[in-house]
Design an enzyme around this catalytic site. Structure first.
Site, PDB file in Angstrom:
ATOM      1  N   TYR A   1      27.970  26.989  59.310  1.00  0.00           N
ATOM      2  CA  TYR A   1      27.751  26.132  58.143  1.00  0.00           C
ATOM      3  C   TYR A   1      28.502  24.815  58.344  1.00  0.00           C
ATOM      4  O   TYR A   1      29.443  24.742  59.157  1.00  0.00           O
ATOM      5  CB  TYR A   1      28.161  26.820  56.848  1.00  0.00           C
ATOM      6  CG  TYR A   1      29.628  27.124  56.687  1.00  0.00           C
ATOM      7  CD1 TYR A   1      30.511  26.156  56.209  1.00  0.00           C
ATOM      8  CD2 TYR A   1      30.138  28.385  56.980  1.00  0.00           C
ATOM      9  CE1 TYR A   1      31.859  26.430  56.043  1.00  0.00           C
ATOM     10  CE2 TYR A   1      31.489  28.666  56.826  1.00  0.00           C
ATOM     11  CZ  TYR A   1      32.352  27.683  56.355  1.00  0.00           C
ATOM     12  OH  TYR A   1      33.690  27.957  56.206  1.00  0.00           O
TER      13      TYR A   1
ATOM     14  N   ASP B   1      23.650  55.777  31.984  1.00  0.00           N
ATOM     15  CA  ASP B   1      22.839  56.805  31.325  1.00  0.00           C
ATOM     16  C   ASP B   1      23.161  58.127  32.017  1.00  0.00           C
ATOM     17  O   ASP B   1      23.254  58.179  33.240  1.00  0.00           O
ATOM     18  CB  ASP B   1      21.337  56.478  31.334  1.00  0.00           C
ATOM     19  CG  ASP B   1      20.742  56.409  32.722  1.00  0.00           C
ATOM     20  OD1 ASP B   1      21.486  56.151  33.689  1.00  0.00           O
ATOM     21  OD2 ASP B   1      19.529  56.620  32.848  1.00  0.00           O
TER      22      ASP B   1
ATOM     23  N   HIS C   1      38.834  33.429  59.829  1.00  0.00           N
ATOM     24  CA  HIS C   1      37.499  32.828  59.979  1.00  0.00           C
ATOM     25  C   HIS C   1      37.708  31.402  60.471  1.00  0.00           C
ATOM     26  O   HIS C   1      38.567  30.677  59.963  1.00  0.00           O
ATOM     27  CB  HIS C   1      36.817  32.899  58.606  1.00  0.00           C
ATOM     28  CG  HIS C   1      35.784  31.870  58.331  1.00  0.00           C
ATOM     29  ND1 HIS C   1      34.663  31.735  59.092  1.00  0.00           N
ATOM     30  CD2 HIS C   1      35.678  30.950  57.341  1.00  0.00           C
ATOM     31  CE1 HIS C   1      33.924  30.760  58.580  1.00  0.00           C
ATOM     32  NE2 HIS C   1      34.512  30.273  57.532  1.00  0.00           N
TER      33      HIS C   1
HETATM   34  P1  FAD Z   1      44.228  32.689  46.994  1.00  0.00           P
HETATM   35  O1  FAD Z   1      43.875  31.278  46.975  1.00  0.00           O
HETATM   36  O2  FAD Z   1      44.669  33.244  48.300  1.00  0.00           O
HETATM   37  O3  FAD Z   1      45.349  32.893  45.907  1.00  0.00           O
HETATM   38  C1  FAD Z   1      46.110  34.059  45.825  1.00  0.00           C
HETATM   39  C2  FAD Z   1      47.516  33.648  45.508  1.00  0.00           C
HETATM   40  O4  FAD Z   1      48.298  34.804  45.244  1.00  0.00           O
HETATM   41  C3  FAD Z   1      48.158  32.947  46.684  1.00  0.00           C
HETATM   42  O5  FAD Z   1      48.470  31.637  46.320  1.00  0.00           O
HETATM   43  C4  FAD Z   1      49.366  33.776  46.998  1.00  0.00           C
HETATM   44  O6  FAD Z   1      50.478  33.024  47.379  1.00  0.00           O
HETATM   45  C5  FAD Z   1      49.597  34.530  45.693  1.00  0.00           C
HETATM   46  N1  FAD Z   1      50.305  35.786  45.891  1.00  0.00           N
HETATM   47  C6  FAD Z   1      49.966  36.783  46.732  1.00  0.00           C
HETATM   48  N2  FAD Z   1      50.868  37.780  46.667  1.00  0.00           N
HETATM   49  C7  FAD Z   1      51.781  37.410  45.762  1.00  0.00           C
HETATM   50  C8  FAD Z   1      52.964  38.013  45.267  1.00  0.00           C
HETATM   51  N3  FAD Z   1      53.374  39.202  45.692  1.00  0.00           N
HETATM   52  N4  FAD Z   1      53.673  37.358  44.351  1.00  0.00           N
HETATM   53  C9  FAD Z   1      53.273  36.144  43.893  1.00  0.00           C
HETATM   54  N5  FAD Z   1      52.168  35.520  44.344  1.00  0.00           N
HETATM   55  C10 FAD Z   1      51.436  36.138  45.258  1.00  0.00           C
HETATM   56  N6  FAD Z   1      34.800  30.284  49.782  1.00  0.00           N
HETATM   57  C11 FAD Z   1      33.726  29.644  49.305  1.00  0.00           C
HETATM   58  O7  FAD Z   1      33.255  29.966  48.224  1.00  0.00           O
HETATM   59  N7  FAD Z   1      33.122  28.638  50.006  1.00  0.00           N
HETATM   60  C12 FAD Z   1      33.595  28.251  51.210  1.00  0.00           C
HETATM   61  O8  FAD Z   1      33.059  27.350  51.817  1.00  0.00           O
HETATM   62  C13 FAD Z   1      34.710  28.920  51.746  1.00  0.00           C
HETATM   63  N8  FAD Z   1      35.146  28.594  52.966  1.00  0.00           N
HETATM   64  C14 FAD Z   1      36.251  29.200  53.453  1.00  0.00           C
HETATM   65  C15 FAD Z   1      36.723  28.790  54.676  1.00  0.00           C
HETATM   66  C16 FAD Z   1      37.857  29.342  55.200  1.00  0.00           C
HETATM   67  C17 FAD Z   1      38.360  28.897  56.524  1.00  0.00           C
HETATM   68  C18 FAD Z   1      38.534  30.348  54.457  1.00  0.00           C
HETATM   69  C19 FAD Z   1      39.765  30.982  54.974  1.00  0.00           C
HETATM   70  C20 FAD Z   1      38.053  30.763  53.239  1.00  0.00           C
HETATM   71  C21 FAD Z   1      36.910  30.211  52.717  1.00  0.00           C
HETATM   72  N9  FAD Z   1      36.394  30.596  51.490  1.00  0.00           N
HETATM   73  C22 FAD Z   1      35.307  29.951  50.985  1.00  0.00           C
HETATM   74  C23 FAD Z   1      36.971  31.714  50.741  1.00  0.00           C
HETATM   75  C24 FAD Z   1      37.884  31.211  49.618  1.00  0.00           C
HETATM   76  O9  FAD Z   1      38.750  30.278  50.128  1.00  0.00           O
HETATM   77  C25 FAD Z   1      38.681  32.341  49.018  1.00  0.00           C
HETATM   78  O10 FAD Z   1      37.874  33.452  48.814  1.00  0.00           O
HETATM   79  C26 FAD Z   1      39.298  31.932  47.688  1.00  0.00           C
HETATM   80  O11 FAD Z   1      40.024  30.730  47.842  1.00  0.00           O
HETATM   81  C27 FAD Z   1      40.225  33.003  47.158  1.00  0.00           C
HETATM   82  O12 FAD Z   1      40.861  32.557  45.996  1.00  0.00           O
HETATM   83  P2  FAD Z   1      42.001  33.438  45.319  1.00  0.00           P
HETATM   84  O13 FAD Z   1      42.521  32.691  44.173  1.00  0.00           O
HETATM   85  O14 FAD Z   1      41.489  34.792  45.093  1.00  0.00           O
HETATM   86  O15 FAD Z   1      43.089  33.639  46.468  1.00  0.00           O
END
Ligand code: FAD
Length: 823
Positions: free
Chosen positions: A260, A552, A222
Site C-alpha cells: 500500500y 437465539d 510490519h
Molecule cells: P497504541 O497506539 O499502541 O496505544 C496503546 C498505548 O497503551 C500505548 O501508548 C502504550 O504506551 C500504552 N500502554 C501499554 N501498556 C501500558 C501499561 N502497562 N501502562 C500504561 N500504558 C500502557 N492502522 C490503520 O488503520 N491504517 C494504517 O495505515 C496503519 N498502518 C500501520 C503501519 C504500521 C507500520 C504500523 C505499525 C501500524 C499501522 N496501523 C495502521 C495499525 C495502527 O497503528 C494501530 O492498530 C493503532 O494505532 C492502535 O491504536 P491503540 O490505541 O490501540 O494502540
C-alpha cells in the site's frame, strides 16, 4: 458516576475518553506509560490509511464512523482526516473479480464506490503504469487519518472536560476484590476504579495476564518505508499541488503484491505485508523511555532491508516514477494481529468491571471507542459488534500456540482473496467428534469452525447422484460459488426429505444450567416462558436492553432445576456465566459441548430407524415435537430432543462421547433398510434456509429486533419482565426493515451472502444468507430490506457486477404448515 481508568493514550484510549465524556461521564483517568505528547505505541507512527470497505458490515461501519469523527475533529481550521479517497488496483483477473465483489460490499453497507477502467485509474492516479493495471475500485470517502494529531486534540478536548491524564506512568497490576475490579496499581501509586478499560494496544497480552485473562493477540512487526522525493508528476511545485496538505493523491493499495502507498509531501510511503511474519513479545521491549521521538519508541524496530526487496521491485513496476528514487528511511513497526483478524472488545469473562478494547486499527478506532462507550453507558451498541466480542473464541483458540500460528497466518493473508467458506489449512483436527473415524471412512469433506472438524458432504454418497430424480438435480454453479461445494449436497438433501439422514451436531454449543436459581435466570434473560414442565423444549431469544437480538437459543428443561441450552457461540456462554453471578439463588453454568456428542436423525423415516434401536415409545403422543427425554439407544444412555433444523421429523440424540462410535454404528445399521445416509453441512444449510430457520450472526444480529427478523412468535407477551421487554414494546409497531425471503427468478444463479439488493435501481439492502433450495428447485436468499419492499416485488441482487433478478416471496418456502415435523 463510576470511577473509570483507561489504560493507554493511543488513538483508541483517547477516543474512548472522548466518547464517554460526550455521554456525560466525568470521573475518568487515563494512565499512559509513555510521554503524552508522543506515547510511543502503534499510533505514534501509524501512516493512517483508512480503507473503509470490508466484507464485514461491522468493520465497514466502524470505519465509517472513524472518518466522520476525524472529519469533525478540528482545530485552527484543520481537521484530522485528509479525504483524498482510496484506490485499490487489480493486476490479476482474480483481483479484478474481487474488486467487483468489494464494490458490492460497499453498496451493501452504504459506501459510495466506483469500479474504474485502467485508463480511469491512470487519470485518477497518474503515477500508475496503466499497462500493469487491469482495473480499480475507487472510494471517494476514504483517506488519511492524522492519528497522532487526532490523539493530541482528543487529549486537549477531554482534559478541558475534566479527564485526568497521567503520562509516563505504567500500570503494573490490577486491583480486584470478590470478582470485581477495584483499581489499577501504577508506578505512581494505586488509583481506585469501578471500571478499568485496557486500551493498551499490542501490550494487551501483558495487561490481560495481570488479571489471569488470555488475550488472543500477537504483536507483529510490519515494514514501512519512505522514498526520497519523487519528481512532481504534473510539473507543479509539490506545495501548490497539495494545497498545503501532506498528500493529495488517493491512498493506494496493490494487494496482489501485499503493498500500500501514500504520499508524504513529495516522498512516498510504502507499507508491505509480503515479508515473513515477525512476531514480537511486548514485555521484551523494555520500559518506554522518558524521551520518545520519531526514531526512538518501543513500537519501532530497526528496518530489515533484506525483507523489503520484492516490495521495492514491485513498487517500481507499478509506479515507474519510483525508479528514480531510493529508500530514504524505513522501520519495522509493531501492531496487533488476532486469530480471525478482528478487534477484541468487551468485558473480561472472569472479572467484572475489567474491559478490553485492543487489536484495533486506526481505521476502526473511533467506531470501536463509540461502541465501547455505548456498552458502558447503555449496555448495547448501535452497530453490532458481536464479531469483535472478546469472548468469541473457544478455549482452544486462546492457547498461545493457536494465537501465534493463526495470527501470523492472518498477517500473511491480510490482503489475500479469501473465499467465505475457505477453511484454515492449519491448525486442523483440534476438535473432532467421536464419529470422526466413521466419517473418514465415508469420505467426509471437512471444513473447520471454532476448532471443530465438520463434514460438509460425504464422497460415499456420490454413487447416488445418478439416482437423483430429475427434479432434484442441482444447477451448474459459477466458479466462485462452486468452490467448497459438491453436487453430492443435492443427494444428501434429497435423502433427508424423502428417507432419512444422520447429521453430526456435536460442534453445536450446548450449555447446562443447574441450580435453584436457573429458572429465575432464564426468565430474566429470555423472551420465552421457562416455567414449562420438565421435558419441554422452548425456542427463545436473548435480547439486549434495546430489544436487539443477542442470541437465539433452544432451552430444554430436563428437571426442575436443570436445563440444557443449545446456543450459537462461546459469547453466549460468557453472557450467561456473567449474568448467573447476579442471581441471588445459586445457578451454575457449564459448557457441555465437548463432554457430549450429538447426532441429528432427520427425515420421514426417522421414527422407523430410532424405533428399531430403542425401547422408547416414539409415537407422536408419547414423544411430541419440542419435547426432551432421557432414554437409551442400543443400550447407550442418551438424551433425545425432538426437534429439527432441517424441517423434518426427527430427533437429536445426545450421548457421552465414549459411546459415540457405538451410537453411530447402531443408528447406521438400523437405518440401512430405510435408505439412511450420513449428510453434511452443505445440505443442512440449504434445508434450513428452505424452512426459514434463522441463524444468529448471519441472518440477524443485535441491530435487529424480533419483529424485523420475523421471529416474534418467540416472545411470550404475558411474561412480566425480561431483558429488553420495555424496548420491545416500543418497537413492536415500527418495522422499518424486514428480513425477507427472495427466490432467484432464473432458477440457477446462486449467491453466497452479503451481496447488495437493488429495488427500482437503488441499493436498499443486502443478502444475509443464501443457498440453493433443492426442494423448491430455486436459489434462495434471505435479505434485509426496507419494509416498503413487499412480497411479490421484483428486486435485483448484484453478484460480481451482474444484476440477478429475484422476487420477494412469502416464507417459509418449505412446509409452512409444519406437517412434516409435527406428525
Ligand atoms: P497504541 O497506539 O499502541 O496505544 C496503546 C498505548 O497503551 C500505548 O501508548 C502504550 O504506551 C500504552 N500502554 C501499554 N501498556 C501500558 C501499561 N502497562 N501502562 C500504561 N500504558 C500502557 N492502522 C490503520 O488503520 N491504517 C494504517 O495505515 C496503519 N498502518 C500501520 C503501519 C504500521 C507500520 C504500523 C505499525 C501500524 C499501522 N496501523 C495502521 C495499525 C495502527 O497503528 C494501530 O492498530 C493503532 O494505532 C492502535 O491504536 P491503540 O490505541 O490501540 O494502540
Amino acid at each position: 458516576s463510576s470511577r473509570v481508568v483507561i489504560i493507554g493514550a493511543g488513538i483508541v484510549g483517547t477516543n474512548l475518553a472522548d466518547e464517554l465524556v460526550s455521554r456525560g461521564w466525568k470521573n475518568i483517568t487515563i494512565v499512559e506509560q509513555g510521554p503524552l505528547h508522543m506515547p510511543g505505541g502503534s499510533t505514534s507512527h501509524a501512516p493512517g490509511l483508512v480503507f473503509q470497505t470490508n466484507g464485514s458490515k461491522t468493520m465497514t461501519l466502524l470505519a465509517r464512523y472513524t472518518v466522520e469523527k476525524l472529519l469533525s475533529l478540528e482545530k485552527d481550521g484543520q481537521n484530522c482526516f485528509n479525504q483524498v479517497g482510496g484506490l485499490e488496483v487489480a493486476t490479476t483477473p482474480e483481483r479484478l473479480q474481487e474488486l467487483k465483489r468489494k464494490h458490492g460490499y460497499a453498496s451493501s453497507w452504504g459506501i459510495e464506490a466506483h469500479l474504474l477502467s485502467p485508463e480511469k485509474c491512470a487519470e485518477l492516479y497518474p503515477l500508475l503504469d496503466k499497462d500493469v493495471v487491469l482495473g480499480g475500485l475507487h472510494i471517494p470517502s476514504d483517506g488519511l487519518a492524522l492519528a497522532a494529531r487526532a490523539t493530541q486534540l482528543l487529549i486537549e478536548r477531554t482534559r478541558e472536560a475534566g479527564v485526568c491524564y497521567m503520562g509516563s506512568t505504567a500500570v503494573t497490576d490490577i486491583a480486584r476484590n470478590d470478582g470485581h475490579v477495584t483499581g489499577v496499581v501504577t508506578t505512581a501509586g494505586t488509583i481506585p476504579a469501578d471500571i478499568v478499560i485496557s486500551c493498551a494496544g499490542f501490550w494487551g497480552v501483558e495487561l490481560g495476564a495481570m488479571v489471569g485473562l488470555s488475550i488472543p493477540l500477537l504483536p507483529l512487526a510490519h515494514q514501512y518505508a519512505k522514498t526520497t522525493a519523487v519528481r512532481a508528476h504534473d510539473g507543479r511545485d509539490v506545495n501548490t499541488r497539495m494545497n498545503g496538505m501532506n498528500a493529495c493523491l488517493p491512498i493506494l493499495r496493490h494487494q496482489d503484491q501485499d503493498l500500500y502507498y501514500r504520499e508524504h509531501g513529495d516522498q512516498y510511503g510504502i507499507g508491505y505485508y509480503g515479508h515473513r511474519p515477525m512476531p514480537v513479545v511486548a514485555s521484551t521491549l523494555g520500559v518506554t523511555p522518558k524521551q520518545v521521538d520519531e526514531k526512538n519508541m518501543p513500537s519501532r524496530l530497526e528496518f530489515t532491508p533484506e525483507d523489503f526487496g520484492t516490495a521495492w521491485r514491485e513498487s517500481q513496476k507499478l509506479l515507474p516514477a519510483l525508479r528514480e528514487t531510493e529508500i530514504a528511511d524505513g522501520f519495522n513497526g509493531i501492531f496487533s494481529f488476532t486469530p480471525d483478524g478482528g478487534p477484541l472488545m468487551g468485558q473480561a469473562p472472569n472479572l467484572d468491571g475489567f474491559y478490553v478494547a485492543e487489536a484495533v486499527w486506526v481505521t476502526h478506532s473511533a467506531g470501536v471507542a463509540r461502541a465501547m462507550a455505548e456498552i458502558l453507558t447503555q449496555g448495547w451498541t448501535s452497530i453490532d459488534v458481536t464479531e469483535c466480542d472478546l469472548s468469541r473464541f473457544e478455549e482452544v483458540q486462546l492457547s498461545p500456540s493457536y494465537v501465534s500460528e493463526t495470527s501470523q497466518q492472518n498477517f500473511v493473508e491480510v490482503y489475500d482473496i479469501i473465499h467465505p467458506l475457505a477453511p484454515k489449512e492449519s491448525p486442523r483436527n483440534l476438535r473432532i467428534s467421536p464419529f470422526n473415524a466413521r466419517q473418514r471412512e465415508l469420505g467426509a469433506y471437512f471444513l473447520e469452525l471454532g476448532g471443530w472438524e465438520r463434514p460438509y458432504w460425504y464422497e460415499a454418497n456420490e454413487h447416488l447422484i445418478p439416482c437423483l430424480p430429475a427434479e432434484w438435480r442441482s444447477v451448474e454453479r459459477d466458479a466462485w460459488s462452486a468452490r467448497y461445494h459438491s453436487p453430492i449436497a443435492a443427494v444428501e438433501a434429497w435423502k433427508t426429505r424423502t428417507a432419512v439422514a444422520m447429521y453430526d451436531m456435536t460442534s453445536f454449543h450446548r450449555f447446562e444450567l443447574a441450580g435453584p436459581g436457573a429458572v429465575h435466570l432464564l426468565q430474566r434473560l429470555t423472551t420465552g416462558d421457562m416455567t414449562a414442565k420438565p421435558g419441554t423444549i422452548t425456542y427463545t431469544l436473548l435480547l439486549n436492553d434495546n430489544a436487539g437480538i443477542r442470541g437465539d437459543i433452544f432451552v430444554a428443561r430436563l428437571d426442575d432445576d436443570l436445563f440444557q441450552i443449545g446456543a450459537n457461540s462461546a459469547a453466549e456462554l460468557a453472557y450467561l456465566i456473567r449474568e448467573a453471578r447476579k442471581e441471588i439463588q445459586r445457578v451454575q453454568v457449564r459448557d457441555i459441548t465437548g463432554s457430549t456428542c450429538c447426532i441429528g436423525l432427520w427425515g420421514p423415516r426417522a421414527r422407523d430407524v430410532i424405533g428399531a434401536v430403542s425401547p422408547e415409545d416414539f409415537s407422536n403422543k408419547a414423544f411430541p415435537y419440542s419435547s426432551v427425554k432421557r432414554t437409551s439407544v442400543a443400550g447407550i444412555p442418551v438424551v433425545m430432543h425432538r426437534r429439527s433444523y432441517v424441517g423434518e421429523l426427527g430427533w437429536e440424540v445426545q450421548a457421552s462421547p465414549e459411546y459415540g462410535q457405538r451410537l453411530w454404528d447402531a443408528l447406521w445399521q438400523a437405518g440401512q433398510p430405510h435408505g439412511l445416509i450420513a449428510a453434511g453441512r452443505a445440505a443442512f444449510n440449504a434445508l434450513r434456509i428452505e424452512k426459514g430457520y434463522r441463524t444468529y450472526g448471519a441472518d440477524m444480529t443485535t441491530e435487529h429486533n424480533p419483529y424485523e427478523a420475523g421471529i416474534e412468535f418467540a416472545i411470550e407477551n404475558k411474561k412480566d419482565d425480561f431483558v429488553g421487554k420495555a424496548a420491545l414494546s416500543r418497537c413492536s409497531q415500527t418495522r422499518t426493515r424486514r428480513l425477507r425471503c427472495l427466490t432467484v427468478d432464473d432458477g440457477r444463479s446462486v449467491v453466497l451472502g452479503k451481496e447488495p439488493v437493488f429495488y427500482q435501481g437503488q441499493p436498499v439492502g443486502y443478502v444475509a444468507t443464501a443457498a440453493f433450495g433443492y426442494t423448491v428447485r430455486k436459489p434462495i436468499a434471505y435479505a434485509w430490506l426496507p419494509s416498503s419492499v413487499r412480497e411479490g416485488n421484483a428486486v435485483d441482487i448484484e453478484y460480481f457486477g451482474q444484476r440477478i433478478r429475484a422476487t420477494v416471496t412469502s416464507e417459509p418456502l418449505y412446509d409452512p404448515q409444519m406437517s412434516r415435523m409435527l406428525d
